[in-house]
Write an enzyme that holds these catalytic residues in place. Structure first.
Site, mmCIF file in Angstrom:
data_model
loop_
_atom_site.group_PDB
_atom_site.id
_atom_site.type_symbol
_atom_site.label_atom_id
_atom_site.label_comp_id
_atom_site.label_asym_id
_atom_site.label_seq_id
_atom_site.Cartn_x
_atom_site.Cartn_y
_atom_site.Cartn_z
ATOM 1 N N GLU A 65 9.420 14.860 0.799
ATOM 2 C CA GLU A 65 8.271 15.890 1.006
ATOM 3 C C GLU A 65 7.140 14.770 0.268
ATOM 4 O OE1 GLU A 65 8.683 18.777 -2.085
ATOM 5 O OE2 GLU A 65 7.066 20.008 -1.097
ATOM 6 N N GLY B 255 10.292 14.218 -10.199
ATOM 7 C CA GLY B 255 11.167 14.912 -11.247
ATOM 8 C C GLY B 255 12.434 14.955 -10.448
ATOM 9 N N ALA B 256 12.387 15.800 -9.354
ATOM 10 C CA ALA B 256 13.645 16.244 -8.515
ATOM 11 C C ALA B 256 13.151 16.678 -7.183
ATOM 12 C CB ALA B 256 14.452 17.314 -9.241
ATOM 13 N N MET B 257 14.045 16.922 -6.351
ATOM 14 C CA MET B 257 13.658 17.252 -4.923
ATOM 15 C C MET B 257 14.595 18.128 -4.427
ATOM 16 S SD MET B 257 11.331 17.328 -2.508
ATOM 17 C CE MET B 257 11.734 18.305 -0.965
ATOM 18 N N GLU B 258 14.234 19.278 -4.031
ATOM 19 C CA GLU B 258 15.088 20.285 -3.583
ATOM 20 C C GLU B 258 15.559 20.416 -2.321
ATOM 21 O OE1 GLU B 258 11.566 20.792 -4.247
ATOM 22 O OE2 GLU B 258 10.486 21.841 -2.671
ATOM 23 N N ASN B 259 16.051 19.320 -1.638
ATOM 24 C CA ASN B 259 16.538 19.111 -0.592
ATOM 25 C C ASN B 259 17.875 20.240 -0.344
ATOM 26 O OD1 ASN B 259 15.363 16.471 -0.067
ATOM 27 N ND2 ASN B 259 16.832 15.890 -1.631
ATOM 28 N N HIS C 182 14.945 25.200 -11.755
ATOM 29 C CA HIS C 182 13.737 25.155 -10.677
ATOM 30 C C HIS C 182 14.139 24.676 -9.274
ATOM 31 C CE1 HIS C 182 9.418 24.128 -9.981
ATOM 32 N NE2 HIS C 182 9.946 23.460 -9.012
ATOM 33 N N GLU C 183 14.926 23.584 -9.069
ATOM 34 C CA GLU C 183 15.442 23.173 -7.923
ATOM 35 C C GLU C 183 16.185 24.337 -7.224
ATOM 36 O OE1 GLU C 183 13.841 20.688 -6.764
ATOM 37 O OE2 GLU C 183 12.804 20.357 -8.582
ATOM 38 N N GLU D 254 5.884 26.097 -5.529
ATOM 39 C CA GLU D 254 6.093 25.577 -6.788
ATOM 40 C C GLU D 254 5.575 26.647 -7.837
ATOM 41 O OE1 GLU D 254 7.731 23.159 -7.090
ATOM 42 O OE2 GLU D 254 7.567 21.956 -5.134
#
Ligand SMILES: [Zn+2]
Length: 851
Positions: free
Chosen positions: A131, A264-268, A300-301, A323
Site C-alpha cells: 500500500e 505500524g502494520a499492514m492489513e494484507n 485495527h488491522e 482508516e
C-alpha cells in the site's frame, strides 16, 4: 491517456503468480499468468510495473490464438506498455509474463529485512509492503484498488525457509533443490493487499475462531513474546464477526512480526504484517502503553479484513474512510475486550491530537480530491485516523450504536468483494437511521477545521455560538486563511445543573447562534457532555468558574476536555497564561491519567518556549502541581489499583524527574534502577529510564547504549533507544545523532530518534545543525515516510532565530512531503514562537513566585 489511472477496457480477473526470491543474491524472478477480460479490440495492454525487468510477454485465448508482445517500460510513469502486432479481439485472454527484480532495502515493494538470530548472527528475510502503489514493484499488475482479482500465489524458496502468503498452503513439494509452496486462491481483492513473507519463521499454534485458525509469526527466538498479540487477535476477530454479522472473509489469519517495517502494520488479507513493537510484547514486563499499542494495532488491522479488504475504496480519496473506520472499530473492539482500560476515555488524547492539527489554517478537509496516488500519501495522518474516527464516533453517538451497526452491516453486505465510496456508507447508514446523513456529515468531512462553541449566559438563557477555531488570527504568508463564516451541524449535548439536579439536552446546532432556556437557580452548565463531540468549548468567565466549582461531578473525559480546551484557547490568545496556570492549580487533586496527560503536555510546551533563566521556576511550578498527586500514589502500586492509576504513577514520575527536575525523584529512580529493573513496576520503569537519561552522564549513556543493543524485547529496545535522545550533554547527544546515520539504528526508527532530539530543549540546536548538514544522507537512507516524520520535529525549534533558519532551509530545499504537511509543521512552529513572543513576560512574572 490518464497518467494515473489505467485504461478500463482490459481488466484482470485472476493472477497465477510464481515468485522465486533469492536471499543470497537479493533478487527475485517471477512468472505470472493474468486472466484478462478484453472489452474492445486493442493492440496494446498497459499495466503497472516499476524497477522490474519484463523479459517476455505472450498472450493467448482458449481458441489457441496466441501471440508474442513487446513490453516497453516507462519507469517514470511506473507502467509497462505491451504492444502486439495485431489487435486482440474482445473476450477472455491469458497474458503470460516473465520478469525479475531486486529485493530492495527501502521497506516497500518486495524488500529484505535483517535481524539477529538467537546466536547473534545477522540473518535476512524477505517481506512485502504494497500500500498504496508498490505491488507494481513485485509483479506487473493493474495496481489500482478497483481492479479486484483472485490471486493464486506460488513461492519457490530455499527448503530451509518458510513462506507465508494471504491464504493457506495447498501444496508443498521439493523441485530441483527448491521448495515449491502453493497457496489457495484468495477472495477477489485489490493488489495492495497481496503479501508474501519468506524467512526462518516460527509460529504459535493456531487458535480457531469459527473455522479460521489464527496464528502469530516471528523470527526465531521471539515466540515467547507472541501470546498477548495472539490473544487480542483472537478476541477481536470474534468481536468483528459478531459486530459485522459476517464471517471473516479469508481461510486463515496470520499475524506476522517483521523486524524492518516502515509503517505500524499492514492489513494484507490473511497475512497481516506488523513492526515488532506493534505485535510482540512480554505482557508481564510491558507498560500499559506498550500493551495498549499492541492491542490497538492488532484490532485495527483485523477490523480492516472486512472494512478495507472485503469492501475496498474505489480510489485513494477513500483512504480516509478506510482508516477512520478501522480506528473507530479498533477502539470499540479493545473497549469490549478490556473495559477496565476505559478506551473511549483514553481516546480523548487521540481526539485532542486531531483537534490540534485541525486548528491550523493549513489543515485540510478529511476527504479531498486525489488525482495521483501520491496525493493520498498525505492522507496517512492524524486527520484521517483520529479526526476521522472522532467524527464517526460522534455520528454513532448521534444515531445510536445499534442503528449505526445495522447501517455498517448493510453496507458490507451490499458491497462485498467490490468497491465503494463514502457516499455508499452514508446511504446505508441513512437507510438504517431513516434520516439523511450527508446533511450532518458533509460539513465535517468536506470542510476543514471544526467549531469553537462559545457558551455564555444572557438573561435567563444559555447562548451557544459557533465559529471556526484557529490558533493564529492569520495564516502564514502565502497560505489561504480559514474562512470565518464556516458553519457545522454540531450534535451538542448539554448538561444543565440547577437546584442540585442535572438534566441533559441534545441539540443539533446548525446556525451561528442558538439559545436555550436555563432554570433560575443555575449551578453549572457543561457543553459536550460525554465528551464525544469534535469541537472545542469556550466558557464565559462566569460559566467557567461555576464549572470549576463543580469538577467533582464531571466525568474524566469531561474534565479532560475542559483542560484541553482551556489550554487551546490560551495558545490561541483567548485566555491569559496566568489564568490558565491558575486553572491548573485547581487540578492538584486530579487522579485521572488522561486529564494529567493534557496538563503535563501543556507544561512541556511551556518548557519549550520559556527563557532558559526562567526554566528552573517552571520546574518548580511543575513540582507544585504534580507533587501532591505523586505523594499520594507513591512509587509502588497498591493491590487492587486500577489500570489508569498504575499508568498515572509512571507519568508523574517522568514529569517530576524530567520537567520538574526533582532531585529526590531522580535519586530514588537511580536507587530503584540499581536494585534491579526487573523489580520495578512495568509502568514506572520506562519513566525511570527517561529520568535517568535526563539526569545522566557518560557512564549512564554507555550503559543504556549497551542495553539497547542487548534488549530482550522490542519494547525494551525502544525505551533505551529513545533514552539515548533524552540526555542533556551536548557530546552525548552528538553521539546519538551520529548513530542515527551510521547504521546502528534501524532506518524504521532512526528518523523518530532525530525527531525527538529536535523536540528536546537540550538537543534541538545541535540536532537542527546535524539535520541540515546530513539531509541528503537521511533522504537516501530512511524510508519515504521517515523524513516526513523527522521533519515534524521542527515544531520543537521554538525560538525566533531557529524559526527563521527553518524557513530558509526549507525554502532552499523544498522537500516533497505530500499535501500540506510542511505548511502544517511551519504553522505549528509559528504558533509556538508566537506564544513565546506574546507570553514570555507574563509567564516570567507569574513564575516569579516559584523562586
Ligand atoms: Zn489501517
Amino acid at each position: 491517456m490518464d497518467p494515473y489511472r489505467l485504461p478500463r477496457h482490459v481488466r484482470p480477473t485472476r493472477y497465477d503468480l510464481r515468485l522465486e526470491p533469492d536471499l543470497l543474491t537479493l533478487t527475485f524472478t517471477g512468472e505470472e499468468t493474468v486472466t484478462l477480460e478484453v472489452e474492445e479490440p486493442t493492440a496494446e495492454i498497459v499495466l503497472n510495473a516499476v524497477e522490474l525487468t519484463i523479459a517476455e510477454a505472450t498472450i493467448e485465448n482458449a481458441r489457441g490464438d496466441s501471440r508474442r508482445g513487446t513490453p516497453v517500460a516507462d519507469e517514470a510513469a511506473e507502467r509497462c506498455r505491451i504492444t502486439f502486432p495485431s489487435p486482440i479481439a474482445p473476450g477472455t485472454w491469458r497474458l503470460r509474463l516473465a520478469f525479475r527484480g531486486a529485493l530492495n532495502d527501502k521497506l516497500r515493494g518486495f524488500y529484505r529485512s535483517s535481524y539477529k538470530d538467537p546466536s547473534g548472527e545477522v540473518r535476512l528475510m524477505a517481506a512485502t509492503q504494497f500500500e498504496a502503489t508498490d505491488a507494481r514493484r513485485a509483479f506487473p499488475c493493474w495496481d489500482e484498488p478497483a481492479f479486484k482479482a483472485v490471486f493464486a500465489v506460488t513461492l519457490v524458496i530455499d527448503p530451509k525457509l518458510t513462506a507465508v502468503s494471504n491464504t493457506s498452503v495447498v501444496g508443498e513439494r521439493v523441485e530441483g533443490g527448491r521448495k515449491v509452496v502453493a497457496f489457495a486462491d484468495t477472495i477477489k481483492m485489490s493488489t495492495y493487499l497481496v503479501a508474501f513473507v519468506v524467512g526462518e519463521l516460527e509460529a504459535t499454534d493456531g487458535v480457531l475462531v469459527g473455522r479460521t485458525p489464527v496464528r502469530v509469526w516471528c523470527v526465531p527466538g521471539k515466540r515467547r513474546l507472541a501470546a498477548f498479540g495472539h490473544e487480542i487477535g483472537v478476541a477481536s476477530l470474534r468481536f468483528f464477526e459478531d459486530y459485522y454479522g459476517l464471517p471473516y472473509p479469508g481461510d486463515k489469519l496470520d499475524l506476522l512480526a517483521i523486524p524492518d517495517f516502515a509503517a505500524g502494520a499492514m492489513e494484507n488479507l490473511g497475512a497481516i504484517t506488523f513492526r515488532e513493537t506493534a505485535l510482540l510484547v512480554d505482557a508481564r514486563a510491558a507498560s500499559h502503553a506498550e500493551l495498549e499499542r499492541v492491542a490497538d494495532v492488532v484490532a485495527h488491522e483485523n477490523a480492516h479484513m472486512w472494512f478495507g479488504d472485503l469492501v475496498t475504496m474505489t480510489w485513494w480519496n477513500g483512504i480516509w474512510l478506510n482508516e477512520a473506520f478501522a480506528t473507530f472499530m479498533e477502539i470499540l473492539a479493545v473497549d469490549a475486550w478490556k473495559p477496565e482500560w476505559q478506551r473511549w476515555t483514553t481516546f480523548g488524547v487521540s481526539r485532542a491530537a486531531a483537534l490540534s492539527v485541525d486548528g491550523l489554517h493549513s489543515t485540510r478537509p478529511i476527504e479531498f480530491h486525489v488525482e495521483a496516488p501520491r496525493d493520498a500519501d498525505a492522507m496517512f495522518d492524524v486527520l484521517t485516523y483520529e479526526k476521522g474516527a472522532s467524527v464517526l464516533r460522534m455520528l454513532e453517538q448521534h444515531l445510536g450504536a445499534a442503528v449505526f451497526r445495522d447501517g455498517v452491516r448493510e453496507y458490507l453486505r451490499r458491497h462485498a468483494y467490490a468497491n465503494a465510496d463514502t457516499g455508499d456508507l452514508w446511504a446505508a447508514l441513512g437507510r438504517a437511521a431513516r434520516q439523511p446523513i450527508p446533511e450532518v456529515m458533509d460539513g465535517w468531512i468536506f470542510q476543514p477545521g471544526y467549531p469553537l462553541v462559545s457558551a455564555r449566559l444572557d438573561g435567563g438563557q444559555l447562548v451557544l455560538s459557533q465559529q471556526r477555531f484557529t490558533y493564529l488570527p492569520e495564516p502564514l504568508p502565502g497560505s489561504t486563511p480559514a474562512p470565518r463564516d464556516q458553519l457545522w451541524q454540531v450534535p451538542v449535548q448539554v448538561r444543565i445543573a440547577a437546584s442540585g439536579r442535572a438534566a441533559s439536552e441534545r441539540r443539533l446546532l446548525a446556525t451561528p447562534e442558538t439559545r436555550l432556556a436555563v432554570p433560575e437557580r443555575l449551578d453549572a452548565v457543561l457543553v459536550n457532555e460525554g465528551g464525544h463531540g469534535f469541537y472545542r468549548v469556550r466558557y464565559s468567565g462566569e460559566l467557567l468558574e461555576r464549572l470549576l466549582g463543580a469538577l467533582a461531578g464531571l466525568a474524566a473525559i469531561e474534565r479532560f476536555n475542559l483542560v484541553n480546551d482551556a489550554w487551546a484557547v490560551t495558545v490561541a490568545g483567548l485566555m491569559t497564561i496566568p489564568d490558565y496556570l491558575e486553572l491548573t492549580a485547581r487540578f492538584r487533586g486530579e487522579r485521572d491519567r488522561n486529564v494529567w496527560s493534557v496538563l503535563l503536555a501543556s507544561f512541556a510546551t511551556l518548557n519549550r518556549i520559556v527563557e532558559p533563566e526562567t526554566r528552573p521556576r517552571l520546574a518548580a511550578l511543575v513540582r507544585d502541581r504534580v507533587g501532591p498527586a505523586f505523594a499520594e500514589l507513591g512509587w509502588t502500586p497498591r493491590p487492587g489499583e486500577d489500570e489508569l492509576t498504575r499508568q498515572l504513577r509512571g507519568d508523574l514520575v517522568r514529569a517530576l524527574g524530567v520537567l520538574g527536575d526533582d532531585r529526590p525523584v531522580q535519586t530514588r529512580a537511580a536507587a530503584l534502577y540499581a536494585e534491579g529493573a526487573g523489580d520495578v513496576d512495568p509502568n514506572v520503569l520506562p519513566a525511570i529510564i527517561s529520568v535517568l537519561a535526563h539526569a545522566g552522564d557518560a557512564a549512564r549513556y554507555d550503559d543504556f547504549l549497551k542495553r539497547f543493543k542487548s534488549a530482550a524485547t522490542p519494547q525494551e529496545e525502544q525505551r533505551y533507544l529513545y533514552a539515548l535522545a533524552a540526555f542533556r550533554q551536548r557530546e552525548l547527544l552528538a553521539q546519538t545523532l551520529a548513530r542515527a546515520i551510521s547504521g546502528e539504528f534501524r532506518t524504521q526508527d532512526a528518523p523518530f530518534v532525530v525527531r525527538s532530539l529536535l523536540m528536546s530543549v537540550y538537543g534541538r540546536k545541535l540536532a537542527w545543525e546535524f539535520v541540515k548538514t546530513h539531509w541528503d544522507t537521511m533522504e537516501r537512507q530512511y524510508p519515504k515516510t521517515g523524513l516526513r516524520r523527522l521533519a515534524e520535529g521542527v515544531i520543537g525549534l521554538a525560538t525566533p532565530e531557529l524559526e527563521r533558519d527553518v524557513h530558509a532551509f526549507f525554502q532552499a530545499r523544498r522537500p516533497e512531503f505530500g499535501g500540506k504537511t510542511l505548511e502544517q509543521y511551519l504553522e505549528q512552529l509559528r504558533i509556538a514562537v508566537r506564544l513565546r513572543e506574546r507570553e514570555s513576560a507574563a509567564l516570567a512574572k507569574y513564575l516569579a513566585r516559584f523562586g
